[in-house]
Design an enzyme around this catalytic site. Structure first.
Site, PDB file in Angstrom:
ATOM      1  N   PHE A 165       0.758   2.179  21.529  1.00 49.50           N
ATOM      2  CA  PHE A 165       1.394   2.847  22.709  1.00 49.50           C
ATOM      3  C   PHE A 165       1.278   1.798  23.868  1.00 49.50           C
ATOM      4  O   PHE A 165       2.022   1.887  24.865  1.00 49.50           O
ATOM      5  CB  PHE A 165       1.216   3.902  22.906  1.00 49.50           C
ATOM      6  CG  PHE A 165      -0.321   4.076  23.825  1.00 49.50           C
ATOM      7  CD1 PHE A 165      -0.454   3.744  25.097  1.00 49.50           C
ATOM      8  CD2 PHE A 165      -1.555   4.280  23.126  1.00 49.50           C
ATOM      9  CE1 PHE A 165      -1.544   4.067  25.872  1.00 49.50           C
ATOM     10  CE2 PHE A 165      -2.872   4.300  23.797  1.00 49.50           C
ATOM     11  CZ  PHE A 165      -2.658   3.974  25.295  1.00 49.50           C
ATOM     12  N   LYS A 182       8.267  -0.162  13.336  1.00 50.19           N
ATOM     13  CA  LYS A 182       7.842   1.290  13.574  1.00 50.19           C
ATOM     14  C   LYS A 182       7.054   1.115  14.822  1.00 50.19           C
ATOM     15  O   LYS A 182       6.039   0.998  14.913  1.00 50.19           O
ATOM     16  CB  LYS A 182       6.921   1.773  12.420  1.00 50.19           C
ATOM     17  CG  LYS A 182       6.842   3.234  12.011  1.00 50.19           C
ATOM     18  CD  LYS A 182       6.175   4.074  13.405  1.00 50.19           C
ATOM     19  CE  LYS A 182       4.938   4.129  13.454  1.00 50.19           C
ATOM     20  NZ  LYS A 182       4.493   4.639  14.676  1.00 50.19           N
ATOM     21  N   GLU A 221       4.800   6.086  18.473  1.00 49.32           N
ATOM     22  CA  GLU A 221       5.625   7.350  18.662  1.00 49.32           C
ATOM     23  C   GLU A 221       5.543   7.835  20.100  1.00 49.32           C
ATOM     24  O   GLU A 221       6.091   8.947  20.393  1.00 49.32           O
ATOM     25  CB  GLU A 221       5.349   8.460  17.436  1.00 49.32           C
ATOM     26  CG  GLU A 221       3.997   9.250  17.551  1.00 49.32           C
ATOM     27  CD  GLU A 221       2.965   8.110  17.141  1.00 49.32           C
ATOM     28  OE1 GLU A 221       3.258   7.117  17.026  1.00 49.32           O
ATOM     29  OE2 GLU A 221       1.943   8.742  16.723  1.00 49.32           O
ATOM     30  N   SER A 239      -5.538   0.812  16.826  1.00 44.01           N
ATOM     31  CA  SER A 239      -7.050   0.921  16.933  1.00 44.01           C
ATOM     32  C   SER A 239      -7.734   0.496  15.455  1.00 44.01           C
ATOM     33  O   SER A 239      -6.864   0.306  14.451  1.00 44.01           O
ATOM     34  CB  SER A 239      -7.238   2.517  16.841  1.00 44.01           C
ATOM     35  OG  SER A 239      -6.623   3.067  15.639  1.00 44.01           O
ATOM     36  N   CYS A 248      -5.931  -4.090  25.376  1.00 51.73           N
ATOM     37  CA  CYS A 248      -6.949  -4.161  24.281  1.00 51.73           C
ATOM     38  C   CYS A 248      -7.766  -5.335  24.781  1.00 51.73           C
ATOM     39  O   CYS A 248      -8.884  -5.530  24.109  1.00 51.73           O
ATOM     40  CB  CYS A 248      -6.341  -4.592  23.043  1.00 51.73           C
ATOM     41  SG  CYS A 248      -5.281  -6.108  23.190  1.00 51.73           S
ATOM     42  N   GLU A 267     -14.710   2.559  22.202  1.00 58.18           N
ATOM     43  CA  GLU A 267     -13.459   1.953  23.050  1.00 58.18           C
ATOM     44  C   GLU A 267     -12.930   3.111  23.910  1.00 58.18           C
ATOM     45  O   GLU A 267     -12.465   4.175  23.308  1.00 58.18           O
ATOM     46  CB  GLU A 267     -12.568   1.355  22.308  1.00 58.18           C
ATOM     47  CG  GLU A 267     -11.485   0.718  23.032  1.00 58.18           C
ATOM     48  CD  GLU A 267     -10.357   0.002  22.341  1.00 58.18           C
ATOM     49  OE1 GLU A 267      -9.976   0.522  20.854  1.00 58.18           O
ATOM     50  OE2 GLU A 267      -9.657  -0.959  22.588  1.00 58.18           O
TER      51      GLU A 267
END
Ligand code: NAD
Length: 500
Positions: free
Chosen positions: A153, A177, A180, A230, A285, A384
């Site tokens: 995301f 993909k 979402e 992740s 990240c 994290e």
């Protein structure tokens, strides 16, 4: 669930189609909780249809001339530039980051598109003449077929653009993909890609979560999977995709440390650290979420806190310094980790939990938060957090600071702040981390290079974009050839393996 908002479409065989699923998720503006759209969790049949369309399109796309492919990406980069403001507004509404940072997100993806327009020179084979008498050997880098990408995301523009342009420019077809949680800007980028001339079936999009990802990992017609997200999910994707014989590359979670040496340019170092810890509300990240202050640099905490306190929190559309985190669940998680840091004995130098944004009381806001005295066994250190929380640790020497970083399981990004070339060189040589910054807080490489990562931050040998991804998305074929002229004698039969 709201009925009055648009449904996000799937892209199958060049058509934007409504999913037949019964499962939908709301896409929510994290600054306001307004529902912007609904995203389907695609059915197994829809995933199969997308892969079938990509497989069919591959038959002709792989034979499309390099120049024709390249010109589509030349056009695409122009369309992205022309639509930058609109793309940024969509991204900010669904993801939360500031408009300026949304443009940065798109721009870092645009750079990959520019590189995709020029990829031909990186897809050339090798040639050796006379490897035996009259025998030549050459290699060709052929596309694999249908490839797939699964994205997170936090960079809904940049990371899809890390993937499908390079895969398609090298002759593959693709099934994407998106996350979402914020697929809207990704879909607008996909529309522009079709407008730029990507033919039907070459790029397909399915939406969904775990079951769609698993279907991609298992599908026998998908040859390679690129994942960013992740560590937990990436490890699962790597294992599942490689088990079914696919190539996989998984760029995963992080806990990025900066070392601040006492000889650093103090003002620069503190500014850069503050920006990299709290920018994008810490949801990068490559965010710097730990700073190891060496020796006298430990005296700089009050100035660091003052800089962090000065940052403005608000809705991304107003271009503050940081916007909200992605969801209410993310906000609860960040706040509970802050509470845990206090319980576990870290010193809370700055607490962002009480931040209020006038007019946006329901937004997922948390302000810059700083802990000092952080120890490796604390949850705020070994998890994290993915929020605007900076952990400060202390070390007496550079060696001690390097040892702290190398003992952390993650190896995504790191930075050193120093004016000493010798210290920087030692750091660069000894640190076991993929992206290393020297007085550069977020050293994400430009597409002439490839993004990388070591230890728990990456699985798979080759990185996304740059030269490495050309190797990832192509298969080397060697051709060994001999041509006989009319005068060649028929010779005799040889039953040994050597070339003559
Ligand atoms: P995530 O792992 O939750 O989701 C990533 C993708 O996996 C999404 O498309 C999601 O739908 C899918 N997914 C989620 N749960 C799944 C499951 N159980 N099984 C199969 N698929 C599943 O990650 P996120 O929260 O969207 O993104 C944040 C994470 O991504 C952070 O850990 C961050 O460090 C990492 N990240 C890494 C890089 C990098 O280059 N190393 C870049 C950006 C983000």
């Amino acid at each position: 669930m709201s009925q009055s908002v648009p449904n996000i479409k799937l892209l199958i065989g060049g058509e934007f189609v409504e999913s037949q699923t019964t499962e939908w998720r709301d896409i929510v503006n994290p600054a306001t909780q307004e529902v912007l759209a609904r995203v389907p969790l695609a059915t197994a049949d829809e995933v199969n249809a997308a892969v079938a369309a990509a497989k069919e399109a591959f038959k002709t796309w792989k034979k499309t001339p390099i120049g024709t492919r390249a010109r589509i990406f030349l056009k695409y980069q122009q369309l992205i530039r022309e639509n930058m403001k609109e793309l940024a507004a969509i991204l900010t509404a669904e993801q939360g980051k500031t408009l300026a940072d949304a443009e940065g997100d798109i721009f870092r993806g645009l750079e990959v598109v520019e590189h995709a327009a020029n990829i031909g020179t990186l897809q050339m084979g090798e040639y050796a003449e006379n490897v035996a008498g009259g025998v030549d050997t050459y290699t060709v880098q052929q596309p694999l077929g249908v490839c797939a990408g699964i994205t997170p995301f936090n960079f809904p523009a940049m990371i899809p653009l890390w993937m499908f342009p390079m895969a398609i420019a090298t002759g593959n077809t693709f099934v994407l993909k998106p996350s979402e949680q914020d697929p809207m800007v990704t879909m607008r980028l996909v529309e522009l890609a079709l407008e730029a001339g990507i033919p039907k079936g070459v790029l397909n999009v399915v939406h969904g979560a775990a079951s769609v990802v698993d279907a991609i990992c298992d599908h026998p017609d998908i040859k390679a999977v690129s994942f960013v997200g992740s560590t937990k999910v990436g490890t699962h994707v790597y294992q599942r995709a490689t088990l079914s014989g696919k190539r996989a590359q998984c760029m995963m979670g992080a806990k990025n440390h900066a070392i601040v040496l006492p000889d650093a340019n103090k003002e620069q170092a503190l500014n850069q650290l503050t920006g990299a810890a709290f920018g994008a509300a810490g949801q990068r990240c490559m965010a710097l979420s730990v700073a190891v202050l060496v020796g006298e640099a430990q005296q700089w905490i009050p100035e660091l806190v003052a800089k962090a306190k000065g940052l403005k929190v608000g809705p991304g559309k107003d271009n503050p310094d940081l916007g909200p985190v992605i969801s209410c669940a993310a906000l609860d998680r960040v706040k509970s980790l802050i509470a845990r840091g206090v319980e576990e004995g870290a010193k809370l130098e700055l607490d962002g939990r009480g931040v209020k944004v006038a007019g946006f009381e329901s937004g997922n806001f948390v302000g810059p938060t700083i802990f000092s005295g952080v120890k490796p066994e604390m949850a705020i250190y070994h998890q994290e957090i993915f929020g605007p929380v900076l952990c400060l640790m202390a070390a007496d020497t550079l060696d001690e600071a390097i040892a702290i970083i190398n003992a952390n399981p993650n190896g995504n990004g790191t930075a050193v702040f120093t004016q000493s070339g010798a210290a920087a060189r030692k750091f660069q040589e000894e640190i076991d981390v993929g992206q290393v910054g020297i007085n550069v807080p977020i050293p994400v490489p430009v597409p002439l290079f490839s993004f990388t990562g070591s230890r728990a931050s990456k699985l798979g040998d080759l990185g996304p974009y740059g030269k490495q991804v050309v190797a990832f998305y192509t298969q080397t074929k060697t051709v060994t050839s001999r041509w006989f002229d009319d005068e060649a004698s028929s010779g005799k039969v040889h039953t040994t393996i050597s070339l003559r």
